[in-house]
Design a protein around this motif. Sequence first.
Motif, PDB file in Angstrom:
ATOM      1  N   ALA A  50       0.758  -1.023  -0.020  1.00 13.32           N
ATOM      2  CA  ALA A  50      -0.101   0.021   0.162  1.00 13.32           C
ATOM      3  C   ALA A  50       0.810   1.339   0.139  1.00 13.32           C
ATOM      4  CB  ALA A  50      -1.099  -0.102   1.230  1.00 13.32           C
ATOM      5  N   GLY A  51       2.186   1.335   0.368  1.00 15.07           N
ATOM      6  CA  GLY A  51       3.039   2.160   0.052  1.00 15.07           C
ATOM      7  C   GLY A  51       2.871   3.078  -0.970  1.00 15.07           C
ATOM      8  N   PRO A  52       2.960   2.818  -2.063  1.00 14.49           N
ATOM      9  CA  PRO A  52       2.827   3.610  -3.374  1.00 14.49           C
ATOM     10  C   PRO A  52       1.760   4.411  -3.442  1.00 14.49           C
ATOM     11  CG  PRO A  52       3.831   1.484  -4.108  1.00 14.49           C
ATOM     12  CD  PRO A  52       3.492   1.303  -2.732  1.00 14.49           C
ATOM     13  N   ALA A  53       0.400   3.645  -3.030  1.00  9.07           N
ATOM     14  CA  ALA A  53      -0.812   4.026  -2.926  1.00  9.07           C
ATOM     15  C   ALA A  53      -0.712   5.366  -1.924  1.00  9.07           C
ATOM     16  CB  ALA A  53      -1.906   3.423  -2.495  1.00  9.07           C
ATOM     17  N   LYS A  54      -0.276   5.087  -0.586  1.00  8.21           N
ATOM     18  CA  LYS A  54      -0.033   6.116   0.314  1.00  8.21           C
ATOM     19  C   LYS A  54       0.498   7.348  -0.234  1.00  8.21           C
ATOM     20  CE  LYS A  54       1.105   4.853   4.203  1.00  8.21           C
ATOM     21  NZ  LYS A  54       2.069   4.226   5.325  1.00  8.21           N
ATOM     22  N   ILE A  55       1.702   7.250  -0.816  1.00  9.69           N
ATOM     23  CA  ILE A  55       2.556   8.277  -1.509  1.00  9.69           C
ATOM     24  C   ILE A  55       1.691   9.080  -2.463  1.00  9.69           C
ATOM     25  CG2 ILE A  55       4.718   8.877  -2.691  1.00  9.69           C
ATOM     26  CD1 ILE A  55       5.875   6.671  -1.105  1.00  9.69           C
ATOM     27  N   GLU A  59       0.477  13.060  -2.354  1.00  7.14           N
ATOM     28  CA  GLU A  59       1.126  13.904  -3.264  1.00  7.14           C
ATOM     29  C   GLU A  59      -0.156  14.678  -4.092  1.00  7.14           C
ATOM     30  OE1 GLU A  59       3.619  12.021  -5.775  1.00  7.14           O
ATOM     31  OE2 GLU A  59       5.247  12.054  -4.583  1.00  7.14           O
ATOM     32  N   PHE A  60      -1.193  13.732  -4.414  1.00  5.52           N
ATOM     33  CA  PHE A  60      -2.480  14.322  -4.814  1.00  5.52           C
ATOM     34  C   PHE A  60      -3.084  15.337  -4.120  1.00  5.52           C
ATOM     35  CE2 PHE A  60      -7.130  13.830  -5.330  1.00  5.52           C
ATOM     36  CZ  PHE A  60      -7.106  14.155  -6.668  1.00  5.52           C
ATOM     37  N   PHE A  61      -3.072  15.306  -2.715  1.00  4.49           N
ATOM     38  CA  PHE A  61      -3.804  16.256  -1.665  1.00  4.49           C
ATOM     39  C   PHE A  61      -3.073  17.445  -1.797  1.00  4.49           C
ATOM     40  CE2 PHE A  61      -6.864  12.931  -0.975  1.00  4.49           C
ATOM     41  CZ  PHE A  61      -8.268  13.781  -0.827  1.00  4.49           C
ATOM     42  N   GLN A  62      -1.735  17.300  -1.602  1.00  7.45           N
ATOM     43  CA  GLN A  62      -0.673  18.397  -1.439  1.00  7.45           C
ATOM     44  C   GLN A  62      -0.820  19.354  -2.521  1.00  7.45           C
ATOM     45  OE1 GLN A  62       1.136  19.063   1.435  1.00  7.45           O
ATOM     46  NE2 GLN A  62       0.012  17.517   2.411  1.00  7.45           N
ATOM     47  N   THR A  63      -0.950  18.764  -3.592  1.00  3.35           N
ATOM     48  CA  THR A  63      -0.847  19.542  -4.983  1.00  3.35           C
ATOM     49  C   THR A  63      -2.408  20.298  -5.394  1.00  3.35           C
ATOM     50  OG1 THR A  63      -1.422  17.604  -6.517  1.00  3.35           O
ATOM     51  CG2 THR A  63       0.872  18.418  -6.158  1.00  3.35           C
ATOM     52  N   GLY A  64      -3.307  19.900  -4.278  1.00  5.52           N
ATOM     53  CA  GLY A  64      -4.821  20.582  -4.619  1.00  5.52           C
ATOM     54  C   GLY A  64      -5.826  19.805  -4.879  1.00  5.52           C
ATOM     55  N   ASP A  78      -6.159   5.915 -11.352  1.00  5.36           N
ATOM     56  CA  ASP A  78      -4.850   6.941 -12.203  1.00  5.36           C
ATOM     57  C   ASP A  78      -4.068   7.442 -11.306  1.00  5.36           C
ATOM     58  OD1 ASP A  78      -6.029   6.309 -14.557  1.00  5.36           O
ATOM     59  OD2 ASP A  78      -7.398   7.891 -14.763  1.00  5.36           O
ATOM     60  N   ILE A  79      -4.580   7.967 -10.221  1.00  7.91           N
ATOM     61  CA  ILE A  79      -3.750   8.630  -9.184  1.00  7.91           C
ATOM     62  C   ILE A  79      -2.625   7.489  -8.394  1.00  7.91           C
ATOM     63  CG2 ILE A  79      -3.615   9.661  -6.834  1.00  7.91           C
ATOM     64  CD1 ILE A  79      -6.545  10.745  -7.624  1.00  7.91           C
ATOM     65  N   VAL A  80      -3.076   6.424  -8.128  1.00 12.59           N
ATOM     66  CA  VAL A  80      -2.263   5.574  -7.631  1.00 12.59           C
ATOM     67  C   VAL A  80      -1.269   4.963  -8.576  1.00 12.59           C
ATOM     68  CG1 VAL A  80      -2.176   3.429  -6.331  1.00 12.59           C
ATOM     69  CG2 VAL A  80      -3.977   4.874  -5.873  1.00 12.59           C
ATOM     70  N   GLY A  81      -1.695   4.816  -9.917  1.00 10.04           N
ATOM     71  CA  GLY A  81      -0.953   4.315 -10.937  1.00 10.04           C
ATOM     72  C   GLY A  81      -1.198   2.663 -11.207  1.00 10.04           C
ATOM     73  N   TYR A  82      -1.863   2.229 -10.211  1.00  7.01           N
ATOM     74  CA  TYR A  82      -2.307   0.660 -10.524  1.00  7.01           C
ATOM     75  C   TYR A  82      -3.624   0.455 -10.096  1.00  7.01           C
ATOM     76  CZ  TYR A  82      -0.979   0.327  -5.671  1.00  7.01           C
ATOM     77  OH  TYR A  82      -0.831   0.210  -4.397  1.00  7.01           O
ATOM     78  N   SER A  83      -4.297  -0.600 -10.390  1.00  4.65           N
ATOM     79  CA  SER A  83      -5.598  -0.845  -9.757  1.00  4.65           C
ATOM     80  C   SER A  83      -5.504  -1.577  -8.557  1.00  4.65           C
ATOM     81  CB  SER A  83      -6.273  -1.514 -10.901  1.00  4.65           C
ATOM     82  OG  SER A  83      -5.677  -2.908 -11.360  1.00  4.65           O
ATOM     83  N   GLY A  84      -4.604  -1.940  -8.083  1.00  2.00           N
ATOM     84  CA  GLY A  84      -4.467  -2.546  -6.586  1.00  2.00           C
ATOM     85  C   GLY A  84      -3.283  -3.753  -6.849  1.00  2.00           C
ATOM     86  N   ALA A  85      -2.562  -3.817  -5.690  1.00  2.00           N
ATOM     87  CA  ALA A  85      -1.410  -4.760  -5.790  1.00  2.00           C
ATOM     88  C   ALA A  85      -1.889  -5.934  -5.189  1.00  2.00           C
ATOM     89  CB  ALA A  85      -0.232  -4.219  -5.021  1.00  2.00           C
ATOM     90  N   VAL A  86      -1.552  -7.072  -5.411  1.00  2.00           N
ATOM     91  CA  VAL A  86      -1.766  -8.354  -4.765  1.00  2.00           C
ATOM     92  C   VAL A  86      -0.560  -9.314  -4.542  1.00  2.00           C
ATOM     93  CG1 VAL A  86      -4.289  -8.332  -5.954  1.00  2.00           C
ATOM     94  CG2 VAL A  86      -2.300  -9.432  -7.182  1.00  2.00           C
ATOM     95  N   SER A  87      -0.604 -10.133  -3.667  1.00  5.35           N
ATOM     96  CA  SER A  87       0.331 -11.091  -3.439  1.00  5.35           C
ATOM     97  C   SER A  87      -0.179 -12.437  -2.992  1.00  5.35           C
ATOM     98  CB  SER A  87       1.393 -10.492  -2.385  1.00  5.35           C
ATOM     99  OG  SER A  87       0.756 -10.475  -1.024  1.00  5.35           O
ATOM    100  N   SER A  92      -6.329  -7.715  -2.271  1.00  2.56           N
ATOM    101  CA  SER A  92      -6.630  -6.568  -3.166  1.00  2.56           C
ATOM    102  C   SER A  92      -6.326  -5.310  -2.080  1.00  2.56           C
ATOM    103  CB  SER A  92      -8.166  -6.413  -3.455  1.00  2.56           C
ATOM    104  OG  SER A  92      -9.000  -6.199  -2.233  1.00  2.56           O
ATOM    105  N   ILE A  93      -5.855  -4.401  -2.761  1.00  3.96           N
ATOM    106  CA  ILE A  93      -5.848  -3.169  -2.211  1.00  3.96           C
ATOM    107  C   ILE A  93      -6.689  -1.879  -3.034  1.00  3.96           C
ATOM    108  CG2 ILE A  93      -4.217  -1.120  -1.624  1.00  3.96           C
ATOM    109  CD1 ILE A  93      -2.121  -3.183  -1.399  1.00  3.96           C
ATOM    110  N   THR A  94      -7.855  -1.187  -2.160  1.00  2.36           N
ATOM    111  CA  THR A  94      -8.649  -0.360  -2.868  1.00  2.36           C
ATOM    112  C   THR A  94      -8.350   1.056  -2.391  1.00  2.36           C
ATOM    113  OG1 THR A  94     -10.325  -1.041  -1.514  1.00  2.36           O
ATOM    114  CG2 THR A  94     -10.308  -2.102  -3.469  1.00  2.36           C
ATOM    115  N   VAL A  95      -8.603   1.997  -3.359  1.00  2.00           N
ATOM    116  CA  VAL A  95      -8.799   3.426  -2.823  1.00  2.00           C
ATOM    117  C   VAL A  95      -9.691   3.788  -2.901  1.00  2.00           C
ATOM    118  CG1 VAL A  95      -7.576   5.550  -3.539  1.00  2.00           C
ATOM    119  CG2 VAL A  95      -6.077   3.366  -3.853  1.00  2.00           C
ATOM    120  N   GLY A  96     -10.460   4.694  -1.654  1.00  3.09           N
ATOM    121  CA  GLY A  96     -11.535   5.325  -2.078  1.00  3.09           C
ATOM    122  C   GLY A  96     -11.649   6.709  -1.164  1.00  3.09           C
ATOM    123  N   VAL A  97     -12.751   6.939  -0.632  1.00  2.00           N
ATOM    124  CA  VAL A  97     -13.023   7.843   0.254  1.00  2.00           C
ATOM    125  C   VAL A  97     -14.071   7.730   1.244  1.00  2.00           C
ATOM    126  CG1 VAL A  97     -13.892  10.431   0.337  1.00  2.00           C
ATOM    127  CG2 VAL A  97     -12.521   9.725  -1.747  1.00  2.00           C
TER     128      VAL A  97
END
Length: 160
Positions: A50-55, A59-64, A78-87, A92-97
């Motif tokens: 989840a590290g790349p998603a956190k970064i 950055e997305f919020f720091q730039t407005g 698109d922001i994260v750059g991938y649809s979720g990392a698995v191992s 799954s790793i999902t991004v939302g609000v």
Amino acid sequence: MLKTKRSQGGFTLIELMIVVAIVGILAAIAIPRYQDYVTRSQVTEGLNLAGPAKIAIAEFFQTGGTSASLSNPATANDIVGYSGAVSKYVQSITVGVDAAASDPIITILYDNPPADGMGSGTGDKTLILTGLERNGAFDWECTQGANSDNDSAVPSECRN
């Protein structure tokens, strides 16, 4: 007559039984600790993925960027750059609000444990990382999902 001295050769049965008892006690303590260690390492793998998603979200919020644009799944991916990392352990790793607070969240869903049975504490568990802006800095708060109850398996900041 010449007497020969007979020396003892080997261990007695009592000595062997004491050694076996000591080894058994040590194993009874060590095996559960090792299983907890393996489980914690599997949980840490999910946090590392989840590290790349956190970064990217920070950055997305720091730039407005706004929570409204992040709530669109296509934008989030698109922001994260991938649809979720698995191992092997992370399903799954999902991004939302977060709907209530409008804070970005990353949900890590852990898959069922492997067939070998080691580290079985991660099966169908979730960790939720909530992004919070505090005094101009972006920080992450970690909580367990509703189906997660193994406090020994999660990092200290995620324990209830």
